[in-house]
Design a protein around this motif. Structure first.
Motif, PDB file in Angstrom:
ATOM      1  N   ARG A  53      -1.554   6.484   1.004  1.00 36.55           N
ATOM      2  CA  ARG A  53      -2.958   6.839   0.807  1.00 36.55           C
ATOM      3  C   ARG A  53      -3.558   6.226  -0.458  1.00 36.55           C
ATOM      4  O   ARG A  53      -4.444   6.829  -1.080  1.00 36.55           O
ATOM      5  N   GLN A  54      -3.066   5.076  -0.862  1.00 38.45           N
ATOM      6  CA  GLN A  54      -3.641   4.388  -2.013  1.00 38.45           C
ATOM      7  C   GLN A  54      -4.261   3.063  -1.575  1.00 38.45           C
ATOM      8  O   GLN A  54      -4.187   2.684  -0.407  1.00 38.45           O
ATOM      9  N   ARG A  55      -4.872   2.400  -2.514  1.00 36.24           N
ATOM     10  CA  ARG A  55      -5.478   1.111  -2.218  1.00 36.24           C
ATOM     11  C   ARG A  55      -4.404   0.039  -2.058  1.00 36.24           C
ATOM     12  O   ARG A  55      -3.286   0.193  -2.541  1.00 36.24           O
ATOM     13  N   GLN A  94       0.861  -1.187   0.000  1.00 39.41           N
ATOM     14  CA  GLN A  94       0.000   0.000   0.000  1.00 39.41           C
ATOM     15  C   GLN A  94       0.891   1.229   0.000  1.00 39.41           C
ATOM     16  O   GLN A  94       1.550   1.537   1.004  1.00 39.41           O
ATOM     17  N   PHE A 128     -11.980  -0.293   3.874  1.00 32.16           N
ATOM     18  CA  PHE A 128     -11.702  -0.846   2.558  1.00 32.16           C
ATOM     19  C   PHE A 128     -12.680  -1.965   2.236  1.00 32.16           C
ATOM     20  O   PHE A 128     -12.908  -2.860   3.045  1.00 32.16           O
ATOM     21  N   PHE A 151      -9.016  -4.555  -4.062  1.00 32.81           N
ATOM     22  CA  PHE A 151      -9.465  -3.560  -3.099  1.00 32.81           C
ATOM     23  C   PHE A 151      -9.975  -2.297  -3.772  1.00 32.81           C
ATOM     24  O   PHE A 151      -9.510  -1.913  -4.869  1.00 32.81           O
ATOM     25  N   GLY A 152     -10.909  -1.626  -3.079  1.00 32.08           N
ATOM     26  CA  GLY A 152     -11.304  -0.284  -3.460  1.00 32.08           C
ATOM     27  C   GLY A 152     -10.307   0.724  -2.916  1.00 32.08           C
ATOM     28  O   GLY A 152      -9.336   0.364  -2.236  1.00 32.08           O
ATOM     29  N   ASN A 153     -10.565   2.000  -3.199  1.00 32.58           N
ATOM     30  CA  ASN A 153      -9.645   3.063  -2.783  1.00 32.58           C
ATOM     31  C   ASN A 153      -9.812   3.477  -1.327  1.00 32.58           C
ATOM     32  O   ASN A 153      -9.026   4.265  -0.819  1.00 32.58           O
ATOM     33  N   ARG A 156     -12.323   7.259   4.110  1.00 31.99           N
ATOM     34  CA  ARG A 156     -11.743   7.761   5.372  1.00 31.99           C
ATOM     35  C   ARG A 156     -12.868   8.390   6.190  1.00 31.99           C
ATOM     36  O   ARG A 156     -13.420   9.413   5.788  1.00 31.99           O
TER      37      ARG A 156
END
Lengths: 110, 112
Positions: free
Chosen positions: A41-43, A38, B90, B103-105, B108
């Protein structure tokens, strides 16, 4: 019960130095093991899985059933390798999702 | 293909409010799941689904509800938000039992 242990929360290495991110698992059968990465701040993205025996971005991982380990290695770290790395286990049978370790943050220092 | 799409990207809630985190996938995957990611805790499984109409609890299900009315969608509902639910969420999907997850982004979420 399945469990994945990543003993290091943070690993700092200098650029060009070898990298080893440790992963140990607890599972009585034959697990399928993965490494995910990861970036900031990304997937989460799949980095590699043991069954494919590939080398992705210079990283490799070997399953050691005797030591129940699946350590991730790279001979020469690059700055762009700085990221969070998660080791994950999937039971060979059943429908449950992956079990993840708590992750190791790799910081490559220029 | 869009893969796994999560909305919203960011959300701020007050304690006690409810909301739904959306997740959709276009890969025709039977399996979907929700994880939360917290510093030092890694990824913890909240709920998962092995097909439309079938859901099960993960490691930390309390305070969350899910349903799976279609193969594509797997929304996560917070019934009464609490500060302890501040996290990054997620959604993931996968094809079969030992396939890698997509996975998705992430969403938050902050609960004040």
């Amino acid at each position: 019960a399945q469990r994945v242990t990543q003993p290091e929360k943070l690993l700092s290495v200098f650029k060009g130095a070898p990298v080893e991110l440790k992963c140990n698992y607890s599972y009585s059968g034959s697990p399928e093991l993965f490494w995910y990465v990861q970036y900031s701040r990304q997937r989460l993205q799949l980095l590699l899985r043991h069954i494919s025996r590939e080398s992705i971005k210079g990283f490799t991982a070997d399953l050691n059933k005797g030591e129940t380990s699946f350590h991730l290695k790279k001979p020469f770290a690059q700055e762009e390798d700085s990221a969070m790395y998660y080791c994950a286990l999937s039971p060979y049978s059943g429908n449950t999702p992956l079990v993840f370790g708590k992750g190791t943050r790799l910081s490559v220092i220029a | 293909n869009a893969g796994v799409t999560q909305t919203p990207k960011f959300q701020v809630l007050k304690t006690g409010q409810s909301m739904t985190l959306q997740c959709a996938q276009d890969m025709n995957h039977e399996y979907m799941s929700w994880y939360r990611q917290d510093p030092g805790m890694g990824l913890r499984l909240i709920h998962y689904s092995v097909g439309a109409g079938i859901t099960d609890q993960g490691e930390v299900p309390n305070g969350y509800n899910v349903s799976r009315s279609t193969t594509e969608d797997f929304p996560l509902r917070l019934l009464s938000a609490a500060p302890s639910q501040t996290s990054v969420y997620f959604c993931a999907s996968w094809r079969r039992y030992n396939s890698p997850l997509h996975f998705g982004n992430g969403t938050r979420l902050t609960v004040t």
